[in-house]
Write a protein that holds these residues in place. Sequence first.
Motif, PDB file in Angstrom:
ATOM      1  N   HIS A 110       0.873  -1.173   0.000  1.00 24.76           N
ATOM      2  CA  HIS A 110       0.000   0.000   0.000  1.00 24.76           C
ATOM      3  C   HIS A 110       0.910   1.222   0.000  1.00 24.76           C
ATOM      4  CE1 HIS A 110      -3.150   2.816   0.884  1.00 24.76           C
ATOM      5  NE2 HIS A 110      -2.607   3.144   2.045  1.00 24.76           N
ATOM      6  N   GLY A 111       0.630   2.184  -0.873  1.00 22.50           N
ATOM      7  CA  GLY A 111       1.492   3.345  -1.027  1.00 22.50           C
ATOM      8  C   GLY A 111       1.099   4.515  -0.145  1.00 22.50           C
ATOM      9  N   LEU A 112       2.122   5.136   0.470  1.00 25.00           N
ATOM     10  CA  LEU A 112       1.963   6.290   1.348  1.00 25.00           C
ATOM     11  C   LEU A 112       2.988   7.342   0.968  1.00 25.00           C
ATOM     12  CD1 LEU A 112       2.179   4.295   4.693  1.00 25.00           C
ATOM     13  CD2 LEU A 112       0.070   5.117   3.687  1.00 25.00           C
ATOM     14  N   VAL A 113       2.909   8.478   1.652  1.00 23.60           N
ATOM     15  CA  VAL A 113       3.866   9.568   1.451  1.00 23.60           C
ATOM     16  C   VAL A 113       4.506   9.915   2.789  1.00 23.60           C
ATOM     17  CG1 VAL A 113       4.073  12.028   0.878  1.00 23.60           C
ATOM     18  CG2 VAL A 113       2.636  10.521  -0.526  1.00 23.60           C
ATOM     19  N   ALA A 114       5.821  10.128   2.763  1.00 22.88           N
ATOM     20  CA  ALA A 114       6.535  10.694   3.909  1.00 22.88           C
ATOM     21  C   ALA A 114       7.003  12.078   3.495  1.00 22.88           C
ATOM     22  CB  ALA A 114       7.720   9.817   4.297  1.00 22.88           C
ATOM     23  N   LEU A 115       6.707  13.073   4.318  1.00 23.56           N
ATOM     24  CA  LEU A 115       7.135  14.434   4.013  1.00 23.56           C
ATOM     25  C   LEU A 115       7.900  14.987   5.202  1.00 23.56           C
ATOM     26  CD1 LEU A 115       4.833  16.647   5.453  1.00 23.56           C
ATOM     27  CD2 LEU A 115       3.476  15.271   3.898  1.00 23.56           C
ATOM     28  N   TYR A 116       8.803  15.912   4.904  1.00 22.54           N
ATOM     29  CA  TYR A 116       9.667  16.441   5.956  1.00 22.54           C
ATOM     30  C   TYR A 116       9.201  17.832   6.359  1.00 22.54           C
ATOM     31  CZ  TYR A 116      13.752  17.397   8.748  1.00 22.54           C
ATOM     32  OH  TYR A 116      14.577  17.687   9.800  1.00 22.54           O
ATOM     33  N   LEU A 117       8.822  17.965   7.639  1.00 25.61           N
ATOM     34  CA  LEU A 117       8.375  19.240   8.192  1.00 25.61           C
ATOM     35  C   LEU A 117       9.446  19.796   9.123  1.00 25.61           C
ATOM     36  CD1 LEU A 117       4.713  18.184   9.015  1.00 25.61           C
ATOM     37  CD2 LEU A 117       5.472  19.594   7.086  1.00 25.61           C
ATOM     38  N   LYS A 118       9.714  21.062   9.013  1.00 19.53           N
ATOM     39  CA  LYS A 118      10.803  21.687   9.767  1.00 19.53           C
ATOM     40  C   LYS A 118      10.676  21.468  11.281  1.00 19.53           C
ATOM     41  CE  LYS A 118      11.313  25.156   6.231  1.00 19.53           C
ATOM     42  NZ  LYS A 118      10.611  26.324   5.740  1.00 19.53           N
ATOM     43  N   LYS A 119       9.465  21.547  11.823  1.00 16.52           N
ATOM     44  CA  LYS A 119       9.273  21.423  13.277  1.00 16.52           C
ATOM     45  C   LYS A 119       9.182  19.973  13.750  1.00 16.52           C
ATOM     46  CE  LYS A 119       6.577  25.661  13.644  1.00 16.52           C
ATOM     47  NZ  LYS A 119       5.210  26.144  13.878  1.00 16.52           N
ATOM     48  N   HIS A 120       8.877  19.042  12.839  1.00 17.61           N
ATOM     49  CA  HIS A 120       8.562  17.676  13.272  1.00 17.61           C
ATOM     50  C   HIS A 120       9.406  16.587  12.631  1.00 17.61           C
ATOM     51  CE1 HIS A 120       5.058  19.274  15.347  1.00 17.61           C
ATOM     52  NE2 HIS A 120       4.783  19.950  14.248  1.00 17.61           N
ATOM     53  N   GLY A 121      10.142  16.890  11.592  1.00 19.98           N
ATOM     54  CA  GLY A 121      10.878  15.847  10.874  1.00 19.98           C
ATOM     55  C   GLY A 121       9.959  15.087   9.926  1.00 19.98           C
ATOM     56  N   TRP A 122      10.294  13.833   9.673  1.00 24.68           N
ATOM     57  CA  TRP A 122       9.509  13.017   8.731  1.00 24.68           C
ATOM     58  C   TRP A 122       8.146  12.678   9.319  1.00 24.68           C
ATOM     59  CZ3 TRP A 122      10.695  12.791   3.853  1.00 24.68           C
ATOM     60  CH2 TRP A 122      12.029  12.946   3.463  1.00 24.68           C
ATOM     61  N   TYR A 123       7.129  12.794   8.482  1.00 24.29           N
ATOM     62  CA  TYR A 123       5.739  12.565   8.894  1.00 24.29           C
ATOM     63  C   TYR A 123       5.016  11.879   7.735  1.00 24.29           C
ATOM     64  CZ  TYR A 123       0.900  13.750  10.189  1.00 24.29           C
ATOM     65  OH  TYR A 123      -0.438  13.690  10.495  1.00 24.29           O
ATOM     66  N   ARG A 124       4.337  10.762   8.032  1.00 26.22           N
ATOM     67  CA  ARG A 124       3.645  10.017   6.972  1.00 26.22           C
ATOM     68  C   ARG A 124       2.176  10.425   6.855  1.00 26.22           C
ATOM     69  NH1 ARG A 124       4.232   3.818   7.893  1.00 26.22           N
ATOM     70  NH2 ARG A 124       3.369   4.512   9.862  1.00 26.22           N
ATOM     71  N   VAL A 125       1.705  10.484   5.614  1.00 29.35           N
ATOM     72  CA  VAL A 125       0.301  10.747   5.317  1.00 29.35           C
ATOM     73  C   VAL A 125      -0.168   9.763   4.250  1.00 29.35           C
ATOM     74  CG1 VAL A 125       0.325  13.179   5.975  1.00 29.35           C
ATOM     75  CG2 VAL A 125       0.862  12.539   3.625  1.00 29.35           C
TER      76      VAL A 125
END
Length: 193
Positions: A110-125
Amino acid sequence: MQQYLDNTKYINFHDKGVADLSKNLRGSHIDDEDIAKRCFEWVRDNIRHSYDYSMNPVTCKASDVLRYGTGYCYAKSHLLVAILRACNIPAGLCYQRLSLKGDGAPFCLHGLVALYLKKHGWYRVDPRGNKIGIDAQFKVPIEQLAFTTLLKEEADLPEIWPDPHPLVVKVLETYSTYDAVYENLPDIELVYL
C-alpha cells in the motif's frame, strides 16, 4: 535531502499542470505545515481512487494522475510527492504491507507519502481517499493513516523512497485496467530474523 526534492520521470512536477496546481495550493502560505496539509487534502479529496470508483486509465506519472483525476494509492502518492516537492517540501514514498482482505493472504503493498516538516521531521500521510471505514487525516504530529498493520505478516516498511518502488511501477505500467491491477497488486515478502 536533495533526492527528496528532485523532479523525476514519475514525480514530474515540472509538468505545467502539476506546477500550476502546486502554485495555487501554496498560495500566499509560508508555513510548511499549512502548505503540506492543503496539498494532502487536495489529493486525498479530489483524485479518485481507481478501484473505489472503478476508473480507468491506470496512471503512474504524477502528471497523468492529475490529468485523468484517478489513481491507485501508489499513483495518488506520486502526485502528492510531486506537488510537495514543487512547494519545496522534501517528500518521498513509503509502503505498508497489508492483507488485502484483512484476514491473511493474499498480501499487497500500500502506497503512502513521507514528508519532511521543519518542526517535526519526517511525517507520513495517506492520500488514498476516505470512505466508510477509512479516515486518513493530517494531524501533526500524530499519524492518522488509512490502515494499521495488525497481522504478523503485515508491516510498516521503514524506507523512504525518492522514486516509486520498481514493483509498483511494473504493475502500473503493465496492466491497463483498474481491475487487472487489483488482480496483480505488488507484494514483497517479509524477511524475519
